[in-house]
Design a protein around this motif. Sequence first.
Motif, short mmCIF file in Angstrom:
data_model
loop_
_atom_site.label_atom_id
_atom_site.label_comp_id
_atom_site.label_asym_id
_atom_site.label_seq_id
_atom_site.Cartn_x
_atom_site.Cartn_y
_atom_site.Cartn_z
N TYR A 15 0.82 -1.21 0.00
CA TYR A 15 0.00 0.00 0.00
C TYR A 15 0.86 1.26 0.00
N LYS A 16 1.99 1.23 0.70
CA LYS A 16 2.90 2.38 0.69
C LYS A 16 3.47 2.61 -0.70
N LYS A 17 3.82 1.54 -1.38
CA LYS A 17 4.36 1.63 -2.73
C LYS A 17 3.34 2.24 -3.68
N GLU A 52 -1.73 8.56 0.11
CA GLU A 52 -0.42 8.67 -0.54
C GLU A 52 0.71 8.22 0.38
N ILE A 53 0.53 8.40 1.67
CA ILE A 53 1.59 7.99 2.60
C ILE A 53 1.15 6.83 3.50
N TYR A 54 0.00 6.27 3.20
CA TYR A 54 -0.57 5.14 3.96
C TYR A 54 -0.64 5.47 5.45
N ALA A 55 -1.13 6.67 5.75
CA ALA A 55 -1.32 7.09 7.14
C ALA A 55 -2.66 6.59 7.65
N TYR A 56 -2.68 6.16 8.88
CA TYR A 56 -3.90 5.67 9.53
C TYR A 56 -4.56 4.54 8.72
N ASN A 57 -3.75 3.75 8.04
CA ASN A 57 -4.21 2.64 7.21
C ASN A 57 -5.14 3.07 6.08
N LYS A 58 -5.07 4.32 5.68
CA LYS A 58 -5.87 4.80 4.54
C LYS A 58 -5.16 4.39 3.27
N ARG A 59 -5.93 3.90 2.33
CA ARG A 59 -5.35 3.43 1.07
C ARG A 59 -6.34 3.67 -0.05
N PHE A 60 -5.83 3.63 -1.27
CA PHE A 60 -6.68 3.78 -2.44
C PHE A 60 -7.34 2.45 -2.76
N ASP A 78 0.83 1.56 -13.77
CA ASP A 78 1.94 2.41 -13.35
C ASP A 78 1.96 2.62 -11.83
N PHE A 79 0.82 2.46 -11.19
CA PHE A 79 0.76 2.62 -9.73
C PHE A 79 1.35 1.43 -9.00
N PHE A 80 1.52 0.33 -9.71
CA PHE A 80 2.00 -0.91 -9.08
C PHE A 80 3.46 -1.20 -9.39
#
Length: 81
Positions: A15-17, A52-60, A78-80
């Motif tokens: 998720y960070k990547k 964008e920074i995977y803060a608080y376990n937030k993800r796209f 490209d996101f992967f």
Amino acid sequence: MENYEIQKINIDNFYKKVGNNVKRIREKKGFSQLQLANEIGHNSVGHIAKAEIYAYNKRFNLEQLYKISIVLQVDIKDFFD
């Protein structure tokens, strides 16, 4: 069939990547977090900034990544990378 153990740290790194790649591409394309948020139907930057920074376990999620890829005119893969 093998049973694979997928550790939480590996998922977190994934998720960070993805978040880092979204941020890198967004900045390269000259979009602010607010512009991107508005383009994908959000009215605040909170989720974009945290994902964008995977803060608080937030993800796209996949829908968001699909929309972002259209807005930024890149292939979703490209996101992967």
